[in-house]
Design an enzyme around this catalytic site. Structure first.
Site, PDB file in Angstrom:
ATOM      1  N   ASP A 105       0.744  -1.203  -0.153  1.00 38.90           N
ATOM      2  CA  ASP A 105       0.082  -0.056  -0.071  1.00 38.90           C
ATOM      3  C   ASP A 105       0.674   1.230  -0.039  1.00 38.90           C
ATOM      4  OD1 ASP A 105      -2.373   1.564  -0.079  1.00 38.90           O
ATOM      5  OD2 ASP A 105      -3.286   0.313   1.615  1.00 38.90           O
ATOM      6  N   TRP A 121       1.288   2.202  -6.558  1.00 41.78           N
ATOM      7  CA  TRP A 121       1.810   3.241  -6.960  1.00 41.78           C
ATOM      8  C   TRP A 121       1.208   4.160  -7.889  1.00 41.78           C
ATOM      9  CZ3 TRP A 121       7.314   1.463  -9.318  1.00 41.78           C
ATOM     10  CH2 TRP A 121       7.930   2.470  -9.981  1.00 41.78           C
ATOM     11  N   ASP A 134     -10.301   2.535  -3.274  1.00 43.31           N
ATOM     12  CA  ASP A 134     -10.819   1.415  -2.813  1.00 43.31           C
ATOM     13  C   ASP A 134     -12.258   1.126  -3.258  1.00 43.31           C
ATOM     14  OD1 ASP A 134      -8.521   0.855  -1.534  1.00 43.31           O
ATOM     15  OD2 ASP A 134      -9.487   0.850   0.454  1.00 43.31           O
TER      16      ASP A 134
END
Ligand code: NAG
Ligand code: NAG
Length: 439
Positions: A176, A210, A237
């Site tokens: 993450d 990234w 998300d």
């Protein structure tokens, strides 16, 4: 359930085809990504597995909610079910831990450790268990000082953490991007961890975020990202809602010029987890997510509760024809071909000159709608020349039969639903589809 009625409406002869131009377009589509992938031999087709985040989030309260808290028991149960309920047999392989598995401190040697109450036997034990089922274990860390949920991050510890994961027998790392120092250190961190994983000598699939974190400030360089990562998240998300799925599709379509060429064997765009089998999507919307994730050549990480999943959602997630589209060895990502009123047509080139086509009805009012389109618009104008056999894959499998290049197809699609088709060209002596120089 939506139903499709396909009828041949036009029979006129094909004429005025600019074959040369069409072949040029086709060659452009069939060419591989102009970019080399991370050289670890992994993710040659999109990764398939299960990931805890969307369904189980950061539930660490094993006192109150022992069945659903992030603990070794949860992952052992999922691994067991992945084998006993047929998930492994259709390709789901990686059992993946997301955030909130860590203890609040590193150990006295600076090594990561799992929360001792929730993972009393440690990650190595869990990895052994998962391997004993013929599956692979995924884990989570963060490029910054802390994970998104505030646990110790990998910043300053990339080599130690990569070695720790390798020692434990981990097979995948989701990395993450929360709590990074600055953009340069974010990029440097992603590169460093890629080298660190390679240096361990263990093949560990590397899942990055990234581009998601740098996009607000600069255009991601996919040529570079692809050299370091096996897949990469581009967008926020996923949530258990149609709004979220719809948003991911709209964003992907509007960025497809940069996203589609970046995907190929060894490196994929990751539109995030499948939320099929949870609470937020209607049946039509679950079909849409499955169909479009196949078109997008997306990694298929289910985030649901395999202990409690309805048979309909299970059969959708285990549908071998859709999975075959997702896993097609040509490894080209599909794209949105057209948007007309409430309808979207997406297509994806497949191996053996076949194409997958998805027709999505975005209208959120009323009943099933008909959409009629000319087959000649599909497959860069050559996908069905001179004729093709069409199979409907979703909502249910149906042979639609033989269609000439000049015919029209009529599909009937429920609101927010999708009809997924597979077109296979028929080759004959006069068919330009033999094109031997393409092979
Ligand atoms: C490490 O990278 C080298 C060169 O790119 C590659 O040949 C090798 O297979 C990689 N090893 C692992 C374990 O990923
Ligand atoms: C993107 O990365 C590649 C590979 O590292 C590099 O050759 C290229 O110059 C970069 N492109 C831009 C626009 O920075």
């Amino acid at each position: 359930m939506s139903s499709v009625r396909a009828t041949v409406l036009g029979q006129e002869r094909a004429r005025g085809r600019n074959l040369k131009l069409a072949v040029g377009l086709l060659l452009a589509v069939l060419a591989g990504p102009g970019v080399s992938a991370l050289d670890n031999g992994l993710a040659l087709t999109p990764t398939m597995g299960w990931l805890h985040w969307e369904r189980f989030t950061c539930n660490v309260d094993c006192q109150e909610d022992p069945e659903n808290c992030i603990s070794e028991q949860l992952f052992m149960q999922m691994a067991e079910l992945m084998v006993s309920d047929g998930w492994k047999a259709v390709g789901y392989e990686y059992v993946c831990i997301d955030d909130c598995w860590l203890a609040s401190q590193r150990d006295e040697n600076g090594r990561l450790k799992a929360d001792p109450k929730r993972f009393p036997n440690g990650i190595q034990h869990l990895a052994n268990y998962v391997h004993s089922k013929g599956l692979k274990l995924g884990i989570y860390q963060d490029v910054g000082t802390h994970t998104c949920a505030g646990y110790p991050g990998s910043y300053g510890y990339y080599d130690i953490d990569a070695q720790t994961f390798a020692d434990w027998g981990v097979d995948l790392l989701k990395f993450d991007g929360c709590n990074y120092k600055n953009l340069e250190s974010l990029k440097e961190g992603y590169r460093h961890m890629s080298f660190a994983l390679n240096n361990t000598g263990r093949r560990i699939l590397y899942s990055c975020e990234w581009p998601l974190y740098i996009r607000p400030f600069q255009q991601p360089n996919y040529t570079e990202i692809r050299q370091y990562c096996n897949h990469w998240r581009n967008f926020g998300d996923i949530f258990d809602s149609w709004n979220s799925v719809k948003g991911i599709l709209a964003w992907t379509a509007s960025n497809q010029e940069s996203l589609v060429p970046a995907a190929g064997p060894g490196g994929w765009n990751d539109p995030d987890m499948l939320v099929i089998g949870n609470f937020g999507l209607s049946w039509e919307q679950q079909i849409t997510q499955m169909a479009l994730w196949a078109i997008m050549a997306a990694p298929l990480f289910m985030s649901n509760d395999l202990r409690h999943i309805n048979p309909q959602s299970k059969s959708l997630l285990q549908n071998k024809d859709v999975i075959a589209v997702n896993q097609d060895p040509l490894g080209k990502q599909g794209y949105r071909l057209r948007k007309e009123k409430d309808f979207e047509v997406w297509e994806r080139p497949l191996s053996n000159l076949a194409w997958a086509v998805a027709v999505l009805n975005q209208k959120e009012i009323g009943g099933p709608q008909n959409y009629v389109f000319s087959i000649s618009v599909l497959g860069k104008g050559l996908g069905c020349s001179p004729a093709c056999h069409i199979t409907q894959i979703l909502p249910e499998k149906k042979e639609l039969g033989l269609y000439e290049w000049t015919s029209h197809l009529k599909v009937r699609v429920n609101p927010t639903g999708t009809v997924l088709l597979k077109l296979k060209p028929i080759q004959n002596e006069s068919g330009c589809f033999q094109l031997p120089h393409l092979r």
